[in-house]
Design an enzyme around this catalytic site. Structure first.
Site, PDB file in Angstrom:
ATOM      1  N   ASP A   1      46.547  57.588  43.576  1.00 37.01           N
ATOM      2  CA  ASP A   1      47.293  56.661  42.820  1.00 37.01           C
ATOM      3  C   ASP A   1      46.542  55.301  42.933  1.00 37.01           C
ATOM      4  O   ASP A   1      46.324  54.700  44.033  1.00 37.01           O
ATOM      5  CB  ASP A   1      48.560  56.284  43.355  1.00 37.01           C
ATOM      6  CG  ASP A   1      49.469  55.334  42.732  1.00 37.01           C
ATOM      7  OD1 ASP A   1      49.219  54.720  41.653  1.00 37.01           O
ATOM      8  OD2 ASP A   1      50.654  55.139  43.029  1.00 37.01           O
TER       9      ASP A   1
ATOM     10  N   HIS B   1      27.232  68.443  45.870  1.00 39.54           N
ATOM     11  CA  HIS B   1      27.524  69.369  46.787  1.00 39.54           C
ATOM     12  C   HIS B   1      26.662  69.163  47.935  1.00 39.54           C
ATOM     13  O   HIS B   1      27.015  69.821  49.040  1.00 39.54           O
ATOM     14  CB  HIS B   1      27.786  70.757  46.275  1.00 39.54           C
ATOM     15  CG  HIS B   1      28.822  71.463  46.949  1.00 39.54           C
ATOM     16  ND1 HIS B   1      29.136  71.335  48.205  1.00 39.54           N
ATOM     17  CD2 HIS B   1      29.599  72.710  46.592  1.00 39.54           C
ATOM     18  CE1 HIS B   1      30.243  72.208  48.617  1.00 39.54           C
ATOM     19  NE2 HIS B   1      30.142  73.016  47.802  1.00 39.54           N
TER      20      HIS B   1
END
Length: 421
Positions: A374, A155
């Site tokens: 994908d 982060h």
């Protein structure tokens, strides 16, 4: 119980070396104040005979490694190292890549997820303890043929928007796409780094070592419609919000439940505060692209003052929530850019440390295109996060069908049962 066996670990480096003039990348001010934890996501792909019968696990692993290496050439800071909370040394040291065999069926894992076990599908602990690399990936091959890809990104260098942009770029590279949307690393010019010495605020504020439990609550399409209708209704003081979004409705509902838990514990606070992470990219002038890589968010603060003898239940919190988020505008962003915001940040911490304020933190990931990831064998059947080392944090994610919301609630162990009821 899923038995996860680690098969191999290695470092993946960019396929082309980072040019010398790009070696040092300044952290922005928003990176500097980001917590030193990982942002975790896990993508589950069911076994598909058409895809996986012709592709062996070693071949899938090699495809993922090579495409990751190629993608890191575009996202070169991810293969570097942070120095002194000031800049990233883009030295191509690499990212951690772990392969694992899961002796279980994927369908069993996602049917009734065990929150404590989900971390097994990640290469590192999301708490960030002992951070070695900025990015860590674990490929989990299930005995049934399914696959789970766990990704953890520090982060300190990115928010959820940038994490998902990177993962989609990696997936597009893996399936052979030629035109990949290029990231740009220019946020330090918009939000210049600051000298944080002398301020009471530190990036570690909010991280707890207390026992945190995570529970998932699913709000389907019908439940969301009901919550939105309830949220839009006028309260006793006449306050009303037209056309509440599903995120507003769920946030208001959960925030009120947090208040009820605190009151039932006789833990009466002077103030209840809902914090919402707000993406700054569409709010800058001119708006920034989603390809602006790094931390580009700030929290909004909604305040509700209550008294211990209140008998009318929780007030209508939705107008307060909406108003607080709308305050994150161009004027607010100018304060962040010119450094004035740092004084507000320190004052806010001093106020919260007094102990008479109960925080409830929200971050909505429901619009992230996680179900578009994908790699060449179809879209994921489920995407999730895991437990984070923060008390009273709620992550909102889309359901697989896109019509509902999954609320991932992180609370103290003793509070979670009261909240569930």
């Amino acid at each position: 119980m899923a038995n996860v066996e680690i098969l191999s670990k290695e470092m993946i480096r960019p396929s082309s070396p980072t040019p010398e003039h790009l070696r040092n990348l300044k952290l922005s001010f928003l990176d500097q104040v980001a917590p030193p934890v990982y942002v975790p996501l896990i993508f589950f792909y069911p076994f598909d005979e058409l895809c996986f019968d012709t592709i062996s696990h070693p071949h899938i692993s090699q495809l993922l490694k090579q495409s990751l290496s190629d993608t890191l050439t575009m996202f070169y800071p991810l293969a570097g190292q942070i120095q002194e909370n000031s800049f990233i040394d883009c030295n191509d040291s690499g990212v951690e890549f772990v392969e694992a065999q899961v002796h279980a069926r994927l369908s069993d894992v996602i049917r009734e997820p065990n929150m404590a076990e989900l971390n097994k599908f990640l290469a590192v602990n999301p708490s960030g303890v002992g951070i070695a690399t900025l990015l860590a990936v674990q490929i989990n091959f299930f005995d049934c043929g399914g696959i789970a890809i766990g990704v953890c990104l520090s982060h300190k260098i990115a928010d959820g928007t940038s994490l998902v942009a990177f993962i989609n770029a990696w997936a597009a590279t893996c399936r052979g796409e030629v035109k990949i949307r290029q990231p740009y690393f220019d946020l330090a010019h918009l939000f210049p780094p600051r000298d944080l010495s002398g301020f009471s605020f530190t990036p570690n504020d909010g991280i707890t070592k207390e026992k945190i439990m995570t529970k998932r609550f699913i709000f389907d399409k019908e439940k969301l419609a009901m919550l939105k209708k309830e949220a839009a209704a006028a309260s006793g003081d006449g306050s009303q919000v037209k056309n509440p979004t599903r995120v507003e409705a769920v946030s208001a509902f959960i925030w009120k439940k947090f208040m009820e838990v605190a009151k039932n514990k006789m833990d009466v606070k002077k103030m209840y505060v809902a914090v919402h992470a707000v993406n700054l990219r569409p709010r800058t002038s001119p708006p920034l692209s989603e390809q602006a890589f790094g931390n580009c968010w700030r929290p909004s603060f909604a305040f509700i003052s209550t008294s211990g003898d209140e008998k009318n239940g929780c007030p209508n919190v939705l107008p307060v929530l909406r108003s607080s988020i709308r305050k994150i505008n161009s004027d607010y962003i100018k304060q962040v850019q010119n450094g004035e915001y740092l004084n507000h940040l320190s004052k806010s911490k001093d106020m919260f440390m007094k102990g008479d304020i109960e925080l409830c933190n929200f971050s909505s990931w429901s619009r992230f295109p996680v179900y578009e990831v994908d790699y060449g064998w179809g879209r994921p059947c489920w995407v999730c996060t895991t437990t984070l080392p923060f008390k009273n944090v709620v992550i909102l994610m889309s359901t697989p069908c896109g019509d509902g919301i999954e609320a991932w609630v992180n609370m103290l162990e003793e509070d979670i049962s009261a909240f569930r009821s």
